[in-house]
Design an enzyme around this catalytic site. Structure first.
Site, short mmCIF file in Angstrom:
data_model
loop_
_atom_site.label_atom_id
_atom_site.label_comp_id
_atom_site.label_asym_id
_atom_site.label_seq_id
_atom_site.Cartn_x
_atom_site.Cartn_y
_atom_site.Cartn_z
N ARG A 295 0.86 -1.19 0.00
CA ARG A 295 0.00 0.00 0.00
C ARG A 295 0.90 1.24 0.00
O ARG A 295 1.56 1.52 0.99
CB ARG A 295 -0.90 0.01 1.23
CG ARG A 295 -1.78 -1.23 1.37
CD ARG A 295 -2.65 -1.08 2.62
NE ARG A 295 -3.45 -2.25 2.87
CZ ARG A 295 -3.11 -3.25 3.69
NH1 ARG A 295 -1.95 -3.18 4.34
NH2 ARG A 295 -3.90 -4.27 3.88
N ARG A 331 1.03 -1.41 -5.23
CA ARG A 331 -0.28 -0.92 -5.66
C ARG A 331 -0.19 0.59 -5.86
O ARG A 331 0.28 1.32 -4.99
CB ARG A 331 -1.36 -1.23 -4.63
CG ARG A 331 -2.76 -0.80 -5.10
CD ARG A 331 -3.83 -1.15 -4.08
NE ARG A 331 -3.71 -0.35 -2.87
CZ ARG A 331 -4.46 -0.53 -1.78
NH1 ARG A 331 -5.36 -1.50 -1.75
NH2 ARG A 331 -4.30 0.24 -0.72
N ASN A 450 -12.58 -7.30 0.21
CA ASN A 450 -13.34 -6.35 1.03
C ASN A 450 -14.25 -5.48 0.16
O ASN A 450 -15.47 -5.40 0.38
CB ASN A 450 -12.39 -5.44 1.82
CG ASN A 450 -11.48 -6.22 2.75
OD1 ASN A 450 -11.69 -7.40 2.98
ND2 ASN A 450 -10.48 -5.56 3.28
N ASP A 451 -13.67 -4.82 -0.83
CA ASP A 451 -14.47 -3.95 -1.68
C ASP A 451 -15.37 -4.74 -2.63
O ASP A 451 -16.48 -4.31 -2.93
CB ASP A 451 -13.57 -2.99 -2.48
CG ASP A 451 -13.27 -1.72 -1.70
OD1 ASP A 451 -14.10 -1.32 -0.86
OD2 ASP A 451 -12.20 -1.13 -1.93
N ARG A 461 -19.58 -1.52 4.46
CA ARG A 461 -19.06 -2.37 5.53
C ARG A 461 -18.76 -1.60 6.80
O ARG A 461 -18.49 -2.19 7.84
CB ARG A 461 -17.82 -3.13 5.05
CG ARG A 461 -16.69 -2.26 4.53
CD ARG A 461 -15.69 -3.12 3.75
NE ARG A 461 -14.70 -2.34 3.05
CZ ARG A 461 -13.44 -2.21 3.44
NH1 ARG A 461 -13.02 -2.79 4.53
NH2 ARG A 461 -12.59 -1.49 2.74
N CYS A 498 -6.06 -10.50 -1.98
CA CYS A 498 -5.32 -9.75 -0.96
C CYS A 498 -6.23 -9.06 0.04
O CYS A 498 -5.76 -8.25 0.83
CB CYS A 498 -4.38 -8.74 -1.61
SG CYS A 498 -5.20 -7.50 -2.62
#
Length: 555
Positions: A295, A331, A450-451, A461, A498
């Site tokens: 990140r 990323r 997650n997304d 969420r 991930c």
């Protein structure tokens, strides 16, 4: 009779224990006038002590929970050294002749109100960090006013909210779990609980504060549940699972450096998610076979200006050098929406998760994007193990625009010979359904569970009222994952995952069966995940996944 409360699971695990309510003690602050010189001297001394404490706390947190978690206290130091905040306190004591304590409360309160007024969940949760700093300064100014949070028996801690400074100093031997009435999944308290391996639920509502001390409760940090007075059978199952885990964990860690190969010979790569340079040593210690997600936001957040190309290139190359010969997937900058920065124009958006963020923001600010791409190319010219991944892609034109930028920058910088594998995050249903359109232009894919879950189910969420609807095991989410792996494999490309789901040891067999080639997670979860891979058979995993895809609803 048992009662179940619903919240947001932010740190996995199921535990049973006695409840202990914790209330943040308030420090009485009087409003009388004080000698300006004395107050300013007291404040300056408090700033110095707070800085020393935060430095020590950051070092301690790095050792206990990793560098990514320790970065939280860099954010606290950023507030401490914010020139506007310091100047406001100075003005309050020298011009308005307020006492030091009152100046701290007034100034931090004004800044906190500004953060809350943004309507941005990320900035609103940063207000908790500001409250933490306020409490720290007040404790320094009045050292005998607030007793430390100390526990000598194992409990499940219940609170309205918890300061990050208190959370990181909790002893996991005495804290079985944490349940908060407030808070959100991106709060620093939630991040620390995950790093420390303490099961936690946040956003469970004020009913949490009505649970009596010493009441037996079951806390499920995976599914976001807290059960008051659970049945005997539920307690027995949890205790059995915990005993089994404690027996196996030393052996799991011992074998973490070995590859993850199923009983019938299927190998899966296990990588680490990282958020700063200091995370590399932790990733290696826990057996990471690469950095599956770097990140890059850590270079951009908590500062007043963009990082320059030189700084970025140096950090990327150093991370890759330390990980070599293992791969490092960088990323591209994923800000906007819930992660704004003050030096880029980001108007308030009613739906920030559906707005100008990630690749959309980068393409709208080509100067920012080009600087990062040049830095990645420079680092890759030194360390060929570097790969680049694009976040939040939803249109194949975003890939074409990025490739065109890369080609032009290669030519401009005379780096045509630099090879750089390019991949993308699969976080939207649009991307998942059209992998075949992207595959000719990319080298790999990584699913952000997650997304992908959030966008597929139209469930925020971070919203405690509908958190029970957020379920990565929903058939729609699992079917999209299978579509991605099938289409990518048909095109000869590999697929990783991930999101937080990748670090769930109990989900390993399912993910294997869905066709994942790589899993990337918090470093501390690597040993257990590798162990779960070795315990599985790929043929059984495929049957498990096929059965899960046929289910009419989520478990």
């Amino acid at each position: 009779m048992s009662v179940t409360l619903h919240g947001i699971g932010v740190s996995p695990g199921v535990v049973v224990g006695r409840a202990h309510r914790h209330q943040l003690a308030s420090i009485a602050v009087t409003a009388e006038n004080a000698d300006p010189a004395v107050s300013w001297e007291r404040l300056q001394r408090a700033f110095l002590i707070a800085d020393e404490q935060l430095t020590a706390l950051q070092a301690e947190t790095t050792e206990r929970a990793g560098g990514d978690s320790a970065a939280i206290f860099e954010a606290h130091r950023a507030f401490l050294h914010d020139p506007e905040l310091v100047e406001q306190m100075r003005r309050l004591v020298t011009v308005e002749t307020l006492g030091a304590e009152n100046a701290v409360v007034r100034a931090t309160g004004q800044f906190e109100a500004m953060l809350q007024a943004t309507g941005n969940p990320y900035l609103q949760e940063r207000a908790l960090d500001l409250r933490d700093l306020r409490q720290r300064l007040l404790r320094i100014l009045q050292p005998d006013a607030v007793p430390a949070l100390t526990l000598d028996v194992p409990v499940i801690l219940l609170a309205d909210d918890l300061m990050p400074s208190d959370t990181v100093q909790l002893d996991p031997k005495h804290i079985l779990g944490i349940c908060l009435a407030g808070g959100g999944p991106t709060s620093h308290t939630a991040i620390l609980a995950r790093s420390l391996g303490i099961p936690a639920v946040v956003g469970a509502g004020v009913g949490v504060l009505d649970i009596a001390c010493d009441e037996i409760v079951l806390l499920d940090g995976t599914n976001g549940l807290i059960v008051v007075s659970p049945g005997a059978s539920s307690i027995a199952i949890v205790e059995e699972q915990r005993a089994e885990h404690e027996t196996q964990s030393p052996y799991v860690l011992q074998d973490s450096a070995a590859p993850a190969i199923t009983r019938d010979g299927k190998r899966i790569e296990i990588g680490a998610n990282a958020g700063r340079l200091e995370d590399v040593s932790e990733a290696l210690a826990y057996g990471a076979e690469g950095i599956g997600l770097l990140r890059t936001e850590f270079l951009y957040m908590q500062r007043s200006h963009l990082p320059n190309e030189e700084e970025q290139a140096r950090v990327y190359a150093e991370i890759a050098r330390q990980m070599a010969p293992r791969p490092v997937i960088i990323r591209a900058l994923d800000i906007g929406g819930d992660k704004p920065v003050p030096y880029l124009p980001m108007p308030r958006e009613d739906n920030p998760f559906l707005g100008e963020r990630a690749i959309r923001l980068l393409l709208a600010h080509p100067d920012v994007f080009e600087a990062q791409l040049r830095a990645v190319l420079r680092a890759a010219s030194e360390q060929p193990t570097i790969r680049l991944m694009l976040p939040m892609v939803s249109d194949v034109r975003e890939i074409h625009q990025t490739r065109a930028l890369l080609d032009r920058l290669r030519a401009d910088e005379r780096m045509e010979q630099v090879e750089l594998s390019l991949g993308m995050m699969v976080e939207t249903p649009a991307a998942a359904l059209t992998i075949d359109l992207y595959a000719p232009w990319l080298d790999f894919f990584s699913i952000g569970s997650n997304d992908l879950t959030q966008y597929t189910l139209a469930v925020d969420r971070g919203n405690a009222r509908i958190s029970s609807l957020y379920n990565v095991l929903h058939p729609a989410v699992l079917r999209l994952m299978k579509l991605v792996t099938d289409a990518a494999h048909d095109a000869g490309k590999w697929v990783g995952l991930c999101g937080e789901f990748a670090g769930e040891a109990s989900a390993v067999a399912l993910l294997l069966g869905l066709g994942m080639d790589e899993l990337s997670m918090s470093p501390r979860r690597i040993p257990a995940v590798k162990s779960a891979v070795r315990a599985a058979a790929y043929s059984d995993a495929q049957m498990l996944a096929a059965d899960a895809l046929r289910q009419p609803d989520a478990p």
